[in-house]
Motif scaffolding. Structure first.
Motif, PDB file in Angstrom:
ATOM      1  N   ILE A  10       0.825  -1.112   0.146  1.00 32.41           N
ATOM      2  CA  ILE A  10      -0.150  -0.119  -0.107  1.00 32.41           C
ATOM      3  C   ILE A  10       0.897   1.244   0.038  1.00 32.41           C
ATOM      4  O   ILE A  10       1.823   1.367   1.030  1.00 32.41           O
ATOM      5  N   SER A  11       0.693   1.997  -1.142  1.00 30.28           N
ATOM      6  CA  SER A  11       1.350   3.475  -1.165  1.00 30.28           C
ATOM      7  C   SER A  11       0.450   4.400  -1.377  1.00 30.28           C
ATOM      8  O   SER A  11      -0.727   4.146  -1.345  1.00 30.28           O
ATOM      9  N   GLY A  12       0.846   5.512  -1.237  1.00 31.39           N
ATOM     10  CA  GLY A  12      -0.085   6.855  -1.676  1.00 31.39           C
ATOM     11  C   GLY A  12       0.484   7.998  -1.172  1.00 31.39           C
ATOM     12  O   GLY A  12       1.961   8.048  -0.792  1.00 31.39           O
ATOM     13  N   LYS A  18      -2.640   6.937   4.746  1.00 32.78           N
ATOM     14  CA  LYS A  18      -2.075   5.520   4.660  1.00 32.78           C
ATOM     15  C   LYS A  18      -2.112   4.722   5.925  1.00 32.78           C
ATOM     16  O   LYS A  18      -2.796   3.574   6.137  1.00 32.78           O
ATOM     17  N   VAL A  22      -4.403   1.672   6.926  1.00 36.61           N
ATOM     18  CA  VAL A  22      -3.672   0.267   7.111  1.00 36.61           C
ATOM     19  C   VAL A  22      -4.056  -0.213   8.799  1.00 36.61           C
ATOM     20  O   VAL A  22      -4.329  -1.466   8.874  1.00 36.61           O
ATOM     21  N   GLU A 100       3.294  -0.917   4.051  1.00 34.32           N
ATOM     22  CA  GLU A 100       3.038   0.555   3.814  1.00 34.32           C
ATOM     23  C   GLU A 100       4.214   1.107   3.531  1.00 34.32           C
ATOM     24  O   GLU A 100       4.942   1.358   4.498  1.00 34.32           O
ATOM     25  N   LEU A 121      -3.249   4.565  -2.641  1.00 35.30           N
ATOM     26  CA  LEU A 121      -4.130   5.355  -1.928  1.00 35.30           C
ATOM     27  C   LEU A 121      -4.110   6.985  -2.422  1.00 35.30           C
ATOM     28  O   LEU A 121      -3.008   7.460  -2.330  1.00 35.30           O
ATOM     29  N   ASN A 167      -9.213   7.423  -0.690  1.00 33.50           N
ATOM     30  CA  ASN A 167      -9.634   7.597   0.681  1.00 33.50           C
ATOM     31  C   ASN A 167     -10.366   9.001   0.884  1.00 33.50           C
ATOM     32  O   ASN A 167      -9.758   9.987   1.259  1.00 33.50           O
TER      33      ASN A 167
END
Length: 211
Positions: A10-12, A18, A22, A100, A121, A167
């Motif tokens: 999961i990145s963003g 984030k 998570v 993350e 995200l 998000n």
């Protein structure tokens, strides 16, 4: 033999939430979380070993030398890395592991683990992202500008991710990310052994009936 776990990256953008997403995924759906190492200073309320493994630059570089990270990257003057042993042990035990991490690290993960699921995200729009960064109250205008510049650069990397999730509403976002991961686990390519076994069993049963 246990089915191997799924590695979820999961990145963003910085400030997109984030960490909160998570945290809610872990609490609601019991994923395993790989805690990253970093050389940045702890923020208010963060605990070493729970939020990050906080390291000095020297400690971090020693771990790099000993191949202690699956990936590592430098982001806005700090180092971030993913410890190798925990991730590989959890996957072998059949647990789904969430990482993350920043975009640079995500691309390195994909090279080593082609089956990893990459999720990016984002905020509903750029103004919301700016407001979230300013609302944290932990950084001055110069650092916020750096983070927004980095976000602009990261838009070039977004197409390399498998999924994009906005998000806007936290609960909806968490459920959407979980739905993505769940769907991945049902892909036929992840069930080759089952398909092979079913084919063999059907062949034997048919042979038995005809004998």
């Amino acid at each position: 033999m246990n089915k191997k776990g799924v590695l979820i990256v999961i990145s963003g953008f910085s400030g997109v939430g984030k960490g909160t997403v998570v945290k809610n995924l872990i609490e609601k759906y019991q994923y395993s979380l790989s805690v990253s190492a970093t050389t940045r200073a702890p923020r208010s309320g963060e605990v070493d070993g729970r939020d990050y493994h906080f390291k000095t630059v020297e400690e971090f570089q020693n771990l790099i030398d000993y191949n202690g990270f699956i990936e590592w990257a430098q982001y806005v003057e700090n180092y971030y890395g993913t410890p190798r042993k925990y991730v590989e042990d959890e996957l072998e035990q059949g647990h789904n592991v969430i990482l993350e991490i920043e975009v640079q690290g995500a691309m390195h993960i994909k090279e080593q683990y082609p089956d990893a699921v990459l999720i990016f995200l984002t905020a509903p729009n750029a103004e919301t992202l700016r407001q979230r960064l300013e609302g944290r109250g932990t950084e001055d205008a110069k650092v916020i500008a750096k983070r927004l510049k980095r976000a602009y650069e990261e838009t070039d990397d977004m197409p390399q991710y498998d999924y994009l999730v906005v998000n806007d509403d936290l609960d909806i976002c968490v459920d959407e990310v979980h739905a993505v991961i769940l769907a991945e686990s049902f892909k036929t390519e992840k069930h080759k052994q089952y398909i092979k076994k079913m084919k063999e069993e059907l062949f034997e049963i048919r042979k038995e009936i005809l004998s």
